[in-house]
Structures are given as structure tokens and as C-alpha cells.
Design an enzyme around this catalytic site. Structure first.
Site, short mmCIF file in Angstrom:
data_model
loop_
_atom_site.label_atom_id
_atom_site.label_comp_id
_atom_site.label_asym_id
_atom_site.label_seq_id
_atom_site.Cartn_x
_atom_site.Cartn_y
_atom_site.Cartn_z
N ASP A 66 -1.79 2.87 15.72
CA ASP A 66 -1.17 4.08 16.25
C ASP A 66 -2.15 5.24 16.21
O ASP A 66 -3.24 5.13 15.67
CB ASP A 66 0.11 4.43 15.47
CG ASP A 66 -0.01 4.15 13.98
OD1 ASP A 66 -1.06 4.47 13.40
OD2 ASP A 66 0.94 3.61 13.39
N ASP A 135 12.08 3.86 5.23
CA ASP A 135 13.21 3.62 6.13
C ASP A 135 13.04 2.35 6.94
O ASP A 135 13.81 2.09 7.87
CB ASP A 135 13.42 4.82 7.06
CG ASP A 135 12.21 5.11 7.94
OD1 ASP A 135 11.18 4.40 7.80
OD2 ASP A 135 12.27 6.04 8.76
N HIS A 137 10.35 1.55 8.83
CA HIS A 137 9.55 1.64 10.06
C HIS A 137 8.21 0.93 9.87
O HIS A 137 7.67 0.88 8.77
CB HIS A 137 9.36 3.09 10.51
CG HIS A 137 8.37 3.89 9.72
ND1 HIS A 137 8.74 4.79 8.74
CD2 HIS A 137 7.02 3.95 9.77
CE1 HIS A 137 7.68 5.36 8.23
NE2 HIS A 137 6.61 4.86 8.83
N GLU A 142 10.26 4.04 14.55
CA GLU A 142 11.28 4.55 13.66
C GLU A 142 12.59 3.78 13.85
O GLU A 142 12.75 3.04 14.82
CB GLU A 142 11.50 6.05 13.93
CG GLU A 142 10.25 6.92 13.85
CD GLU A 142 9.88 7.30 12.42
OE1 GLU A 142 10.41 6.68 11.47
OE2 GLU A 142 9.05 8.21 12.27
#
Length: 259
Positions: A66, A135, A137, A142
Site C-alpha cells: 500500500d 480491527d 484489517h 478496512e
């Protein structure tokens, strides 16, 4: 999915490096998927040490997972610069063979398509390193991300921006957008190694390893991957119901099998 519970970051780094070294010796022009963050650092340290004693990366290539959108070229927190600093400048990989999404492009959708095309032209990723967020991800996919998603622009949720603010002067300096490989792109890698350490990752590890496959936990898509390896320390494994089974399975697997 294979879950391996180890005693800390150093043995995790060594085991992941073993897999990468075996890949490079078998396929010197291997394509590596490179992640940032704290999770892969022990792997990069181990690989740099092995390069110093002869491990050759000269024919390999790498693709970053990314990149932030909007940071000026040369910014120290551009992921292309982070990867150089933490890993590729310490080995003999050709700089031209290390690729990252173009977060400074004027046409972001075209840059995303070009990145997908570059991965495909290289023959696909042989081994992708991953971390996981609290979370669930992976990359910057996400919760709620499509399991079929490809490289694209994503908005960062506020918690992720706060988590990353420690790398910037202030929260206001953290970009709001990133380019990330999609979950579908990640799933195309032939081998995925995900690393998680620390008690703060325990619930996420339990959710994506033993919970349902659901968009609320993006990493859960790895349950469908034909060759996914999850390397965790005792703290990150502390919520796993089947921890004893994972230990028994790994302790008794044939030595020739690898990970």
C-alpha cells in the site's frame, strides 16, 4: 490455514525468513509482497543478516502492499521510502525491481490499474507478508471491504489515522487516503504469511482464524486461501480456542513440509 504459535518476534522472524530463503533458492526471481509496520520488521532484520552471509536477492522483485495518497516525493513516511529504509537498501535487490503504488499520481484510478497490471506482468506474488490491525484489517482493507476488491483508493477510518499518528508530527499530518492492494489481489498471492504479536492483537487473531468469514473482519478471507500461514506469539494467540491443537499440529508435522 496453518497457525504457528512461537515464543516471540525473533523465532517468528526466523521462521518467516526460512520460508523466503527456501523460495529464493528454489526460484531466484521470486516476487515478494512487502508489508510495512512493526509486524514484518523481525523478518527484514533476519533477511538482511542472511544477505550479509550470502543470501542473494539480485533477481528477486518486490511489490509494496500500500501507499499513502498525497505525501510529497521523498517524505520519510511514504511507504516506498519506509520499505527502502527498513529492508531493500540493506540487501542486493535491484531498486528498479521494487515497486509501490503511485500515491502522488494525478489519475489515481489509472495508477491503481497500472499497479495491478505490473503485478500480473511480473507473474504474480509468490509470497506476501502481512500484518493485521486490531480491527482485522489487512493492507488498508478496512472492515466492510469487498473480498473481491482489487488495488484501489481507500479512505482511512479515524482509528487507523490515530494509530499511525505516531509516525507523523501530528494527527493532522496523517493522510486521509491510501492506495491499497485489495483483498482479491492479496488472495492471488501463492503463499501468504501473516504475522501478529502482542495481546492487543489477540481478539483480531481469534476473529479471523476461528470466527466466521465476514466483511467486518477483512483478514477472515484468508480462511479461503490455499496456502496461508499465521505466525503469532503467545500473547497474540491467547484468545484462540484451538491453541493446543495448533501447537500439537506444528510440533508433529514432518520436517520436510516447511510452512
Amino acid at each position: 490455514m496453518e497457525v504457528v504459535i512461537l515464543g516471540g518476534s525473533r523465532p517468528i522472524g526466523k521462521l518467516a525468513a526460512d520460508a523466503i530463503e527456501e523460495l529464493l533458492r528454489r526460484k531466484p526471481d521470486a516476487v515478494l509482497g512487502l508489508a510495512t509496520g512493526s509486524s514484518p520488521l523481525p523478518v527484514y532484520e533476519e533477511l538482511a543478516a542472511r544477505h550479509a552471509t550470502g543470501l542473494d536477492f539480485s533477481r528477486a522483485s518486490g511489490f509494496a502492499l500500500d501507499e499513502y495518497v498525497g505525501l510529497p516525493d521523498g517524505h520519510p513516511e511514504q511507504y516506498r521510502n519506509v520499505i527502502r529504509r527498513e529492508f531493500t537498501d540493506r540487501i542486493n535487490i535491484e531498486p528498479a525491481n521494487v515497486h509501490s503504488p503511485d500515491g502522488a499520481a494525478t489519475d489515481i484510478p489509472a495508477a491503481c490499474d497500472a499497479y495491478e497490471a505490473a503485478i500480473a506482468a511480473a507473474g504474480g506474488v509468490d509470497l506476501q507478508l502481512l500484518g493485521v490491525g486490531t480491527d482485522g484489517h489487512i493492507g488498508f482493507n478496512e472492515p466492510g471491504s469487498s473480498f473481491a476488491s482489487r488495488t484501489r483508493i481507500k479512505s482511512l477510518i479515524e482509528q487507523t489515522r490515530k494509530d499511525n499518528a505516531r509516525f507523523f508530527t501530528s494527527l493532522a499530518d496523517v493522510p486521509h487516503h491510501v492506495i491499497t492492494q485489495g483483498l482479491g489481489t492479496i488472495m492471488d498471492a501463492r503463499h501468504v504469511i501473516l504475522i501478529a504479536t502482542g495481546a492487543q492483537k489477540a481478539q483480531a487473531v481469534r476473529d479471523f482464524v476461528e470466527g466466521p468469514v465476514a466483511a467486518i473482519c477483512p483478514a477472515s478471507v484468508l480462511q479461503f486461501h490455499p496456502h496461508a500461514t499465521v505466525l503469532v506469539d503467545e500473547a497474540a494467540a491467547s484468545a484462540l480456542k484451538l491453541a493446543d491443537f495448533y501447537r500439537h499440529t506444528y510440533d508433529n508435522k514432518p520436517s520436510w513440509q516447511g510452512i
